[in-house]
Write a protein that holds these residues in place. Structure first.
Motif, PDB file in Angstrom:
ATOM      1  N   GLU A  45       7.309  -7.333   2.071  1.00  0.00           N
ATOM      2  CA  GLU A  45       7.081  -6.311   1.062  1.00  0.00           C
ATOM      3  C   GLU A  45       7.587  -4.948   1.506  1.00  0.00           C
ATOM      4  O   GLU A  45       8.004  -4.134   0.673  1.00  0.00           O
ATOM      5  CB  GLU A  45       5.590  -6.250   0.728  1.00  0.00           C
ATOM      6  N   ARG A  48      11.159  -4.462   0.243  1.00  0.00           N
ATOM      7  CA  ARG A  48      11.442  -4.876  -1.127  1.00  0.00           C
ATOM      8  C   ARG A  48      12.579  -4.068  -1.741  1.00  0.00           C
ATOM      9  O   ARG A  48      13.452  -4.605  -2.424  1.00  0.00           O
ATOM     10  CB  ARG A  48      10.192  -4.749  -1.988  1.00  0.00           C
ATOM     11  N   TRP A  52      16.098  -5.548  -3.246  1.00  0.00           N
ATOM     12  CA  TRP A  52      16.576  -5.342  -4.613  1.00  0.00           C
ATOM     13  C   TRP A  52      17.998  -4.787  -4.613  1.00  0.00           C
ATOM     14  O   TRP A  52      18.841  -5.199  -5.432  1.00  0.00           O
ATOM     15  CB  TRP A  52      15.648  -4.391  -5.374  1.00  0.00           C
ATOM     16  N   LEU A  95      12.163 -12.062  -3.349  1.00  0.00           N
ATOM     17  CA  LEU A  95      11.515 -11.018  -4.145  1.00  0.00           C
ATOM     18  C   LEU A  95      10.383 -11.595  -4.996  1.00  0.00           C
ATOM     19  O   LEU A  95       9.314 -10.989  -5.119  1.00  0.00           O
ATOM     20  CB  LEU A  95      12.556 -10.343  -5.036  1.00  0.00           C
ATOM     21  N   ILE A  98       7.452 -12.375  -2.663  1.00  0.00           N
ATOM     22  CA  ILE A  98       6.772 -11.157  -2.228  1.00  0.00           C
ATOM     23  C   ILE A  98       5.905 -10.595  -3.342  1.00  0.00           C
ATOM     24  O   ILE A  98       4.767 -10.176  -3.122  1.00  0.00           O
ATOM     25  CB  ILE A  98       7.816 -10.114  -1.761  1.00  0.00           C
ATOM     26  N   THR A  99       6.421 -10.603  -4.570  1.00  0.00           N
ATOM     27  CA  THR A  99       5.659 -10.115  -5.710  1.00  0.00           C
ATOM     28  C   THR A  99       4.421 -10.976  -5.949  1.00  0.00           C
ATOM     29  O   THR A  99       3.319 -10.464  -6.181  1.00  0.00           O
ATOM     30  CB  THR A  99       6.538 -10.111  -6.976  1.00  0.00           C
TER      31      THR A  99
END
Length: 333
Positions: A45, A48, A52, A95, A98-99
């Motif tokens: 995280e 992140r 992205w 991603l 992690i979300t």
């Protein structure tokens, strides 16, 4: 700093035992209901934003390489586009994982959160990479028998653009590669793609100078063979976590010996050490005490041993005072 053990009943053994509190990285005691997301900062995280940025950059250049491969007829460029596609998908899964993990604390039924989602994504990424490598190798063998003419100039231009994109993504992911399994997987893929872009540039140069069309499938084979060992290592690391094997850097025998050497400990049994997800090692153990042993001192010493010597931040220690009725043998699996 006070240590406040909780007394509860062992339903398997019909004896009263003590369970230690767990401690976070700052050394603060936390109770049995403590949220794992607050105890250990998620390694993935933290990166992140960089993930992205790398995702968007590689997604754009993946399309550029795919179109370029179609226009030029280059298998090497197509293999590089496929490799870049695996990069994009792998980062996308990272991603998503992690979300999901960051939201897991809202569900009380997921007491360990969704941290394993990251490992599952890494395993899926390894499977995808293997498929890409296999396709490239099969198609390259076919082209070695029937060489296909390619447009060297456009092939070279697209490969150079892909190389620049990979260099930028490589720099974005490098800092998180040692902290998160999924970031490391994406980092290794980008590194491999960077090198394969260099190979495509070399192949394009050879074709432009000599018109030797075999350079294209030969480079495609080289890219495919380069992907396979990295795929194996990434998949092995993910499977090791999923089967709850002890972390490679932790010697379980040394952990057992260290706990046994703690003053007041008569026996160590039911010891388990495993990795929950990247950067989160977990341990549990039963500690039988000598007569007259001080519970608080034993728990403090055991906790410090696991933290300082083995870097295990989350440990649940079941302490069995001398003279307790019954014996806890634990599960036999």
């Amino acid at each position: 700093m006070d240590l406040l053990p909780h007394l509860y009943d062992c339903t398997h053994c019909n004896v009263s035992i003590y369970s230690s509190w767990r401690w976070n990285r700052e050394g603060c005691g936390v109770g049995a209901g403590h949220d794992h997301g607050q105890q250990v900062m998620r390694a993935g995280e933290k990166h992140r934003g960089r993930l992205w940025a790398a995702f968007a950059l590689l997604a754009v250049f993946m399309l550029v390489e795919a179109v370029g491969a179609w226009l030029t007829g280059s298998l090497a460029l197509l293999s590089d586009a496929g490799h870049m596609f695996s990069d994009v998908l792998g980062i996308g899964m990272a991603l998503a994982a992690i979300t999901a993990a960051s939201r897991a604390s809202r569900d009380g039924q997921r007491t360990f959160g969704l941290y394993r989602m990251e490992v599952l994504a890494a395993l899926a990424n390894a499977v995808l990479l293997f498929g890409v490598a296999l396709y490239v190798l099969v198609e390259a063998v076919r082209r070695l028998n029937e060489p296909t003419e390619v447009m060297a100039g456009p092939m070279l231009a697209v490969a150079v653009a892909g190389l620049v994109a990979n260099v930028v993504a490589f720099l974005l992911l490098r800092s998180g590669a040692q902290e998160s399994l999924n970031v490391r997987g994406a980092y290794l893929e980008v590194l491999g793609d960077l090198l394969s872009s260099v190979g495509v540039i070399i192949a394009a140069g050879v074709i432009a100078v000599t018109d030797w069309w075999y350079a294209d499938p030969i480079m495609a084979v080289a890219v495919g063979l380069f992907i396979l060992p990295r795929t194996y290592r990434l998949g092995r690391a993910a499977v090791r976590v999923l089967v709850q094997a002890a972390p490679p850097h932790v010697d379980v025998a040394a952990v057992r010996a260290g706990l046994y050497a703690v003053d007041g400990v008569a026996e160590v049994h039911d010891l388990h050490v495993w990795t929950l997800t990247s950067g989160m090692e977990v341990a549990s153990a039963h500690l039988a005490l000598d007569a007259g042993a001080d519970l608080a001192r034993v728990l403090t010493a055991a906790r410090q041993l696991l933290h300082e010597r083995f870097e295990i931040e989350h440990a649940t220690l079941q302490v069995e005072p001398e003279g307790a009725e019954g014996v806890c043998h634990g599960a036999h699996w």
